[in-house]
Design a protein around this motif. Structure first.
Motif, mmCIF file in Angstrom:
data_model
loop_
_atom_site.group_PDB
_atom_site.id
_atom_site.type_symbol
_atom_site.label_atom_id
_atom_site.label_comp_id
_atom_site.label_asym_id
_atom_site.label_seq_id
_atom_site.Cartn_x
_atom_site.Cartn_y
_atom_site.Cartn_z
ATOM 1 N N ASP A 53 -11.039 -6.004 8.761
ATOM 2 C CA ASP A 53 -10.254 -4.888 9.291
ATOM 3 C C ASP A 53 -8.832 -4.894 8.728
ATOM 4 O OD1 ASP A 53 -12.426 -4.127 10.863
ATOM 5 O OD2 ASP A 53 -11.620 -5.016 12.703
ATOM 6 N N ALA A 54 -8.167 -6.043 8.815
ATOM 7 C CA ALA A 54 -6.780 -6.138 8.363
ATOM 8 C C ALA A 54 -6.683 -5.930 6.850
ATOM 9 C CB ALA A 54 -6.183 -7.491 8.754
ATOM 10 N N ALA A 55 -7.553 -6.598 6.098
ATOM 11 C CA ALA A 55 -7.510 -6.464 4.635
ATOM 12 C C ALA A 55 -7.766 -5.021 4.209
ATOM 13 C CB ALA A 55 -8.521 -7.405 3.987
ATOM 14 N N GLN A 56 -8.694 -4.341 4.874
ATOM 15 C CA GLN A 56 -8.970 -2.951 4.506
ATOM 16 C C GLN A 56 -7.769 -2.059 4.792
ATOM 17 O OE1 GLN A 56 -12.162 -1.809 3.029
ATOM 18 N NE2 GLN A 56 -10.494 -0.483 2.371
ATOM 19 N N ARG A 57 -7.095 -2.284 5.915
ATOM 20 C CA ARG A 57 -5.880 -1.497 6.213
ATOM 21 C C ARG A 57 -4.837 -1.698 5.112
ATOM 22 N NH1 ARG A 57 -6.454 -3.664 11.492
ATOM 23 N NH2 ARG A 57 -4.582 -4.923 11.173
ATOM 24 N N PHE A 58 -4.660 -2.949 4.698
ATOM 25 C CA PHE A 58 -3.688 -3.220 3.642
ATOM 26 C C PHE A 58 -4.088 -2.535 2.331
ATOM 27 C CE2 PHE A 58 -2.559 -7.278 6.025
ATOM 28 C CZ PHE A 58 -1.384 -6.751 6.527
ATOM 29 N N LEU A 59 -5.338 -2.632 1.962
ATOM 30 C CA LEU A 59 -5.810 -1.987 0.732
ATOM 31 C C LEU A 59 -5.626 -0.477 0.818
ATOM 32 C CD1 LEU A 59 -9.020 -4.103 0.187
ATOM 33 C CD2 LEU A 59 -6.989 -4.093 -1.304
ATOM 34 N N ASP A 60 -5.937 0.098 1.975
ATOM 35 C CA ASP A 60 -5.791 1.543 2.152
ATOM 36 C C ASP A 60 -4.353 1.997 1.935
ATOM 37 O OD1 ASP A 60 -8.491 1.697 2.712
ATOM 38 O OD2 ASP A 60 -8.214 1.997 4.883
ATOM 39 N N ASP A 61 -3.399 1.118 2.260
ATOM 40 C CA ASP A 61 -1.985 1.457 2.120
ATOM 41 C C ASP A 61 -1.353 0.898 0.844
ATOM 42 O OD1 ASP A 61 -2.033 2.946 4.412
ATOM 43 O OD2 ASP A 61 -1.094 1.432 5.670
ATOM 44 N N GLY A 62 -2.162 0.312 -0.044
ATOM 45 C CA GLY A 62 -1.646 -0.170 -1.325
ATOM 46 C C GLY A 62 -1.044 -1.561 -1.297
ATOM 47 N N TYR A 63 -1.296 -2.325 -0.255
ATOM 48 C CA TYR A 63 -0.755 -3.675 -0.123
ATOM 49 C C TYR A 63 -1.811 -4.711 -0.513
ATOM 50 C CZ TYR A 63 3.269 -1.895 2.537
ATOM 51 O OH TYR A 63 4.408 -1.245 2.934
ATOM 52 N N ALA A 64 -2.155 -4.773 -1.777
ATOM 53 C CA ALA A 64 -3.204 -5.687 -2.230
ATOM 54 C C ALA A 64 -2.825 -7.151 -2.016
ATOM 55 C CB ALA A 64 -3.539 -5.432 -3.700
ATOM 56 N N GLY A 157 -9.629 2.414 -3.001
ATOM 57 C CA GLY A 157 -10.977 2.609 -3.520
ATOM 58 C C GLY A 157 -11.883 1.414 -3.278
ATOM 59 N N LEU A 158 -11.300 0.255 -3.001
ATOM 60 C CA LEU A 158 -12.090 -0.937 -2.703
ATOM 61 C C LEU A 158 -12.495 -0.872 -1.238
ATOM 62 C CD1 LEU A 158 -13.317 -3.699 -3.182
ATOM 63 C CD2 LEU A 158 -11.025 -4.690 -2.962
ATOM 64 N N ARG A 159 -13.774 -0.705 -1.006
ATOM 65 C CA ARG A 159 -14.316 -0.662 0.358
ATOM 66 C C ARG A 159 -14.982 -2.000 0.620
ATOM 67 N NH1 ARG A 159 -11.084 2.464 1.956
ATOM 68 N NH2 ARG A 159 -12.218 2.660 3.895
ATOM 69 N N LEU A 160 -14.519 -2.712 1.606
ATOM 70 C CA LEU A 160 -14.992 -4.063 1.868
ATOM 71 C C LEU A 160 -16.304 -4.120 2.639
ATOM 72 C CD1 LEU A 160 -11.564 -5.688 2.751
ATOM 73 C CD2 LEU A 160 -12.822 -5.845 0.593
ATOM 74 N N ARG A 161 -16.612 -3.062 3.362
ATOM 75 C CA ARG A 161 -17.840 -3.049 4.170
ATOM 76 C C ARG A 161 -18.904 -2.176 3.533
ATOM 77 N NH1 ARG A 161 -14.319 -3.477 8.703
ATOM 78 N NH2 ARG A 161 -14.941 -5.239 9.993
ATOM 79 N N ARG A 162 -20.164 -2.571 3.730
ATOM 80 C CA ARG A 162 -21.278 -1.748 3.277
ATOM 81 C C ARG A 162 -21.188 -0.383 3.939
ATOM 82 N NH1 ARG A 162 -23.982 -6.778 3.373
ATOM 83 N NH2 ARG A 162 -24.663 -6.584 5.524
ATOM 84 N N GLY A 163 -21.608 0.635 3.220
ATOM 85 C CA GLY A 163 -21.550 1.996 3.729
ATOM 86 C C GLY A 163 -20.247 2.682 3.387
ATOM 87 N N GLY A 164 -19.303 1.946 2.830
ATOM 88 C CA GLY A 164 -18.051 2.536 2.362
ATOM 89 C C GLY A 164 -17.111 2.970 3.462
ATOM 90 N N THR A 165 -17.388 2.593 4.698
ATOM 91 C CA THR A 165 -16.503 2.987 5.781
ATOM 92 C C THR A 165 -15.939 1.754 6.445
ATOM 93 O OG1 THR A 165 -18.289 3.023 7.391
ATOM 94 C CG2 THR A 165 -17.817 5.089 6.241
ATOM 95 N N HIS A 166 -14.919 1.975 7.205
ATOM 96 C CA HIS A 166 -14.354 0.897 8.009
ATOM 97 C C HIS A 166 -13.862 1.504 9.308
ATOM 98 C CE1 HIS A 166 -10.948 2.565 5.838
ATOM 99 N NE2 HIS A 166 -10.198 2.139 6.799
ATOM 100 N N PRO A 167 -13.846 0.710 10.364
ATOM 101 C CA PRO A 167 -13.422 1.257 11.642
ATOM 102 C C PRO A 167 -11.933 1.564 11.643
ATOM 103 C CG PRO A 167 -13.763 -1.105 11.819
ATOM 104 C CD PRO A 167 -14.208 -0.693 10.439
ATOM 105 N N SER A 168 -11.567 2.531 12.430
ATOM 106 C CA SER A 168 -10.155 2.819 12.626
ATOM 107 C C SER A 168 -9.610 1.751 13.562
ATOM 108 C CB SER A 168 -9.997 4.203 13.239
ATOM 109 O OG SER A 168 -8.649 4.428 13.523
ATOM 110 N N VAL A 169 -8.593 1.049 13.101
ATOM 111 C CA VAL A 169 -8.068 -0.050 13.893
ATOM 112 C C VAL A 169 -6.629 0.256 14.254
ATOM 113 C CG1 VAL A 169 -7.579 -2.524 13.895
ATOM 114 C CG2 VAL A 169 -9.562 -1.652 12.678
#
Length: 179
Positions: A53-64, A157-169
């Motif tokens: 969850d946390a890593a995906q939020r960071f990736l979504d905002d450009g914080y690799a 563009g990097l989706r960490l979970r299968r299905g390409g979605t992640h929960p809204s956290v």
């Protein structure tokens, strides 16, 4: 706990080396006293799902870089049979960090190294991780870096979970949103 400086290096209370300097959004150290972005604490602990969850939020905002720090924390506490998966995801994220910083060669190498580790887990990767998608994304970015493409790097563009979605956290995607 506070850090002390010994011989020019930050140390935790046990004497272990740490870097307490503020960092910019790409994870580069700034001079002491400079404003920086909030950091993932060195002693942060995440479950696999919290880390995703946390890593995906960071990736979504450009914080690799910050995503890398989270994934590295999961890697360090993962069961033995999952360690290479989390190590590979952390390498993909740090490869993106190098690419964001303009280091094409190092970024491409780390992206491929991470992709190789992650891909071994295939479609049955634990914790719902999209190992195949992460590997394909990492290799695609590495290929673009090798070609010299100047298109902006979209870490979301990097989706960490299968299905390409992640929960809204709750908490947003900036480093301050990590608990």
């Amino acid at each position: 706990m506070g850090a002390t400086q010994e011989g020019g290096r930050d140390r935790d209370p046990s004497g272990r080396a740490q870097n307490q300097r503020p960092r910019d959004r790409l994870g580069r150290p700034l001079p002491y006293g400079s404003p920086g972005v909030p950091r993932v604490p060195d002693d942060a602990v995440f479950t696999a799902q919290e880390g995703l969850d946390a890593a995906q939020r960071f990736l979504d905002d450009g914080y690799a870089f910050h995503a890398h720090e989270v994934l590295e924390a999961v890697w360090k506490s993962a069961p033995d049979e999952q360690r290479e998966l989390w190590r590979g995801l952390a390498q993909v994220a740090v490869g993106l960090t190098h690419a964001q910083r303009g280091n094409r060669v190092g970024g491409a190498r780390l992206l491929r190294r991470g992709a190789d580790r992650v891909e071994e887990y295939g479609p049955r990767a634990p914790e719902g991780v999209d190992a195949q998608g992460a590997a394909a994304f990492g290799r695609g970015v590495a290929d673009a870096l090798d070609r010299g493409d100047d298109a902006p790097l979209d870490t979301a563009g990097l989706r960490l979970r299968r299905g390409g979605t992640h929960p809204s956290v709750p908490g947003g995607g900036t480093p301050g949103g990590v608990r």
